[in-house]
Write an enzyme that holds these catalytic residues in place. Structure first.
Site, short mmCIF file in Angstrom:
data_model
loop_
_atom_site.label_atom_id
_atom_site.label_comp_id
_atom_site.label_asym_id
_atom_site.label_seq_id
_atom_site.Cartn_x
_atom_site.Cartn_y
_atom_site.Cartn_z
N ASP A 21 0.87 -1.17 0.00
CA ASP A 21 0.00 0.00 0.00
C ASP A 21 0.92 1.23 0.00
O ASP A 21 2.11 1.12 0.30
CB ASP A 21 -0.88 -0.04 1.26
CG ASP A 21 -1.73 1.19 1.42
OD1 ASP A 21 -2.41 1.57 0.45
OD2 ASP A 21 -1.71 1.78 2.51
N ASP B 59 -1.35 -0.79 6.13
CA ASP B 59 -1.41 -0.16 7.45
C ASP B 59 -2.82 -0.12 8.04
O ASP B 59 -3.01 0.39 9.14
CB ASP B 59 -0.89 1.29 7.37
CG ASP B 59 -1.81 2.18 6.56
OD1 ASP B 59 -2.41 3.11 7.14
OD2 ASP B 59 -1.97 1.95 5.35
N ASP C 48 -0.26 5.15 0.87
CA ASP C 48 -0.59 6.11 1.93
C ASP C 48 -0.64 5.41 3.29
O ASP C 48 -1.39 4.45 3.49
CB ASP C 48 -1.95 6.76 1.66
CG ASP C 48 -1.95 7.55 0.36
OD1 ASP C 48 -1.00 8.28 0.11
OD2 ASP C 48 -2.93 7.41 -0.41
#
Length: 213
Positions: free
Chosen positions: A9, A164, A11
């Site tokens: 990922d 995250d 961001d």
């Protein structure tokens, strides 16, 4: 089986881009007569794609118009409002040197992610950079991860996905790959633990230790 590919990922995982995301979100909110929001508030809505972000945070705007206004504004703040998290560059360099195939799978528009990867001097490390515009649907649908593995030529049994957020655990499970999550992004430790990732990492540098040489 050995891990031959790692998907990431963007961001909240590779980079802290919440300053830029907040600035563009507040720009659109101002256009529609809404007050500015704090970064922590915006952060909690990031991760499910831009349309979802605009629908939740600019609810009085037509979603398509809000998305267009965000995209028009974002290049003006994107580079200045994004920075790599500690340990990301040396970890990616080490994995690349070992021959691990690397790709980004982000719900950010592909052209934005490619520009940031270039600006952050990561372009030579990634084999592929994908966004929802490449597969027609954002995460947590697994299509983006499946397409990344197809392009890399590496099966799910030899791939790991790192994010995250809780949705990163969900998309990894849906794609049939191990899901690792790093603390410090948009989801709390409690929420991440409840999602039961394969690994919960305190620091990004732990990734290199988990992928054997």
């Amino acid at each position: 089986m050995p891990i031959r590919a790692a998907l990431f990922d963007f961001d909240g995982t590779l980079a802290d881009s919440f300053v830029a995301i907040t600035a563009s979100t507040n720009h659109v909110r101002q256009l529609y007569g809404l007050p500015a929001l704090a970064e922590d508030t915006v952060r909690s809505y990031v991760g499910l794609g831009l349309t979802n972000l605009m629908e939740n945070l600019v609810p009085n705007a037509p979603p398509a118009a809000a998305v267009a206004a965000y995209r028009d504004h974002h290049p003006s703040v994107m580079a200045a409002g994004t920075r790599l998290f500690p340990g990301v560059l040396p970890t990616l360099e080490e994995l690349h040197a070992r021959g691990i195939r690397l790709a980004v799978c982000s719900n950010k528009r592909t052209e934005f992610t490619k520009a940031l990867v270039r600006d952050l001097k990561l372009g030579h490390l990634f084999d592929e950079i994908l966004g929802p515009d490449d597969v027609g649907i954002p995460k947590p649908d697994p299509a983006m991860l499946v397409e990344a593995m197809r392009r890399l030529g590496v099966p799910a049994a030899e791939t790991v996905y790192v994010g995250d957020m809780v949705i990163d655990v969900e998309v990894a499970k849906a794609a049939g790959v191990p899901g690792w999550v790093v603390l410090g992004g948009a989801s709390s430790r409690e929420d991440l633990e409840a999602a039961r990732p394969d690994h919960l990492l305190k620091e990004f540098t732990e990734i290199a230790k988990l992928i054997p040489s």
